[in-house]
Scaffold this motif. Sequence first.
Motif, short mmCIF file in Angstrom:
data_model
loop_
_atom_site.label_atom_id
_atom_site.label_comp_id
_atom_site.label_asym_id
_atom_site.label_seq_id
_atom_site.Cartn_x
_atom_site.Cartn_y
_atom_site.Cartn_z
N PHE A 92 -1.92 -0.02 8.52
CA PHE A 92 -1.33 -0.48 7.27
C PHE A 92 0.17 -0.21 7.18
O PHE A 92 0.79 -0.55 6.18
N GLU A 93 0.73 0.38 8.21
CA GLU A 93 2.16 0.68 8.18
C GLU A 93 2.94 -0.62 8.05
O GLU A 93 2.65 -1.61 8.71
N GLY A 94 3.92 -0.62 7.17
CA GLY A 94 4.73 -1.81 6.95
C GLY A 94 4.18 -2.73 5.89
O GLY A 94 4.76 -3.78 5.61
N ALA A 95 3.03 -2.38 5.28
CA ALA A 95 2.46 -3.20 4.20
C ALA A 95 3.28 -2.94 2.94
O ALA A 95 2.89 -2.16 2.08
N SER A 96 4.43 -3.57 2.87
CA SER A 96 5.31 -3.37 1.72
C SER A 96 6.11 -4.64 1.47
O SER A 96 6.93 -5.03 2.29
N SER A 97 5.83 -5.28 0.34
CA SER A 97 6.53 -6.51 -0.01
C SER A 97 7.75 -6.24 -0.86
O SER A 97 8.57 -7.12 -1.05
N GLY A 98 7.83 -5.04 -1.41
CA GLY A 98 8.90 -4.73 -2.35
C GLY A 98 8.47 -4.90 -3.80
O GLY A 98 9.25 -4.63 -4.71
N LEU A 117 0.86 -1.18 0.00
CA LEU A 117 0.00 0.00 0.00
C LEU A 117 0.90 1.22 0.00
O LEU A 117 1.69 1.43 0.93
N MET A 118 0.81 1.99 -1.08
CA MET A 118 1.63 3.19 -1.22
C MET A 118 0.74 4.34 -1.68
O MET A 118 -0.33 4.12 -2.26
N PHE A 119 1.20 5.54 -1.46
CA PHE A 119 0.47 6.73 -1.88
C PHE A 119 1.41 7.63 -2.67
O PHE A 119 2.58 7.77 -2.33
N VAL A 120 0.84 8.22 -3.70
CA VAL A 120 1.59 9.10 -4.60
C VAL A 120 0.80 10.39 -4.74
O VAL A 120 -0.43 10.36 -4.84
N ARG A 121 1.51 11.51 -4.77
CA ARG A 121 0.87 12.80 -5.00
C ARG A 121 1.59 13.47 -6.17
O ARG A 121 2.82 13.39 -6.28
N LYS A 122 0.81 14.09 -7.02
CA LYS A 122 1.39 14.88 -8.11
C LYS A 122 1.03 16.33 -7.83
O LYS A 122 -0.14 16.72 -7.87
N ASP A 123 2.05 17.12 -7.51
CA ASP A 123 1.84 18.53 -7.20
C ASP A 123 1.33 19.28 -8.43
O ASP A 123 1.42 18.79 -9.55
N VAL A 124 0.82 20.47 -8.20
CA VAL A 124 0.28 21.27 -9.30
C VAL A 124 1.35 21.61 -10.33
O VAL A 124 1.04 21.83 -11.49
N ASP A 125 2.62 21.59 -9.92
CA ASP A 125 3.70 21.85 -10.87
C ASP A 125 4.17 20.58 -11.58
O ASP A 125 5.10 20.61 -12.37
N ALA A 175 -2.94 9.49 -5.40
CA ALA A 175 -3.43 8.14 -5.68
C ALA A 175 -2.97 7.18 -4.60
O ALA A 175 -1.90 7.34 -4.02
N ALA A 176 -3.82 6.20 -4.35
CA ALA A 176 -3.46 5.06 -3.51
C ALA A 176 -3.16 3.91 -4.46
O ALA A 176 -3.90 3.67 -5.41
N VAL A 177 -2.05 3.22 -4.22
CA VAL A 177 -1.66 2.07 -5.01
C VAL A 177 -1.69 0.87 -4.07
O VAL A 177 -1.00 0.85 -3.05
N LEU A 178 -2.51 -0.10 -4.41
CA LEU A 178 -2.76 -1.24 -3.52
C LEU A 178 -2.53 -2.54 -4.27
O LEU A 178 -3.08 -2.74 -5.35
N ILE A 179 -1.68 -3.39 -3.72
CA ILE A 179 -1.51 -4.76 -4.21
C ILE A 179 -2.04 -5.66 -3.11
O ILE A 179 -1.69 -5.50 -1.94
N TYR A 180 -2.93 -6.59 -3.49
CA TYR A 180 -3.56 -7.43 -2.48
C TYR A 180 -3.78 -8.84 -2.99
O TYR A 180 -3.91 -9.08 -4.18
N GLU A 181 -3.79 -9.76 -2.04
CA GLU A 181 -4.11 -11.15 -2.33
C GLU A 181 -5.60 -11.36 -2.08
O GLU A 181 -6.13 -10.91 -1.07
N ASN A 182 -6.25 -12.05 -2.99
CA ASN A 182 -7.65 -12.45 -2.81
C ASN A 182 -7.66 -13.73 -1.97
O ASN A 182 -7.72 -14.84 -2.50
N VAL A 183 -7.58 -13.56 -0.66
CA VAL A 183 -7.48 -14.69 0.26
C VAL A 183 -8.68 -15.62 0.12
O VAL A 183 -8.53 -16.84 0.21
N TRP A 184 -9.84 -15.07 -0.15
CA TRP A 184 -11.05 -15.87 -0.29
C TRP A 184 -10.92 -16.93 -1.38
O TRP A 184 -11.56 -17.98 -1.32
#
Length: 140
Positions: free
Chosen positions: A68-74, A38-46, A94-103
């Motif tokens: 969610f801190e530490g949710a980083s697999s690389g 789980l990562m977040f990206v911001r694009k400034d107005v410039d 933007a939020a960037v999310l990689i997840y496993e469909n455990v179900w």
Amino acid sequence: MGPIDYLVLEFPGNQFNGDVLPRLLDLVEGGLIKIIDLMFVRKDVDGEVVILSVSDLDGDGELDLGVFEGASSGLLGEDDLDDVGGVLEAGSSAAVLIYENVWAAPFAAAVRASGGQLVSTGRIPLEELLETLDETEPDA
């Protein structure tokens, strides 16, 4: 393991208010998904792309997403996040999310145990589904 998916969710005007987080937490606590990255990206107005800390998105010094801190697999690298920044509108985040469909893990294991394998996967956009349903629905 279940199938691994990713999402990139854009928030125009940096209007991320956190309302989505309880729903995401419900999915995790319900055992439906496991967050891999789980990562977040911001694009400034410039146009400058900034990678944000998961723990303090608004920069107020308070822990916003400690669960969610530490949710980083690389799996997500700086190049991936730069690509995300490249498609964002200026002044958006933007939020960037990689997840496993455990179900799906037990089903996937049963398929493999039966000698089967996944040969294709995909998603049908909601808009396309609704359009098709509208076209096939008899006029009232």
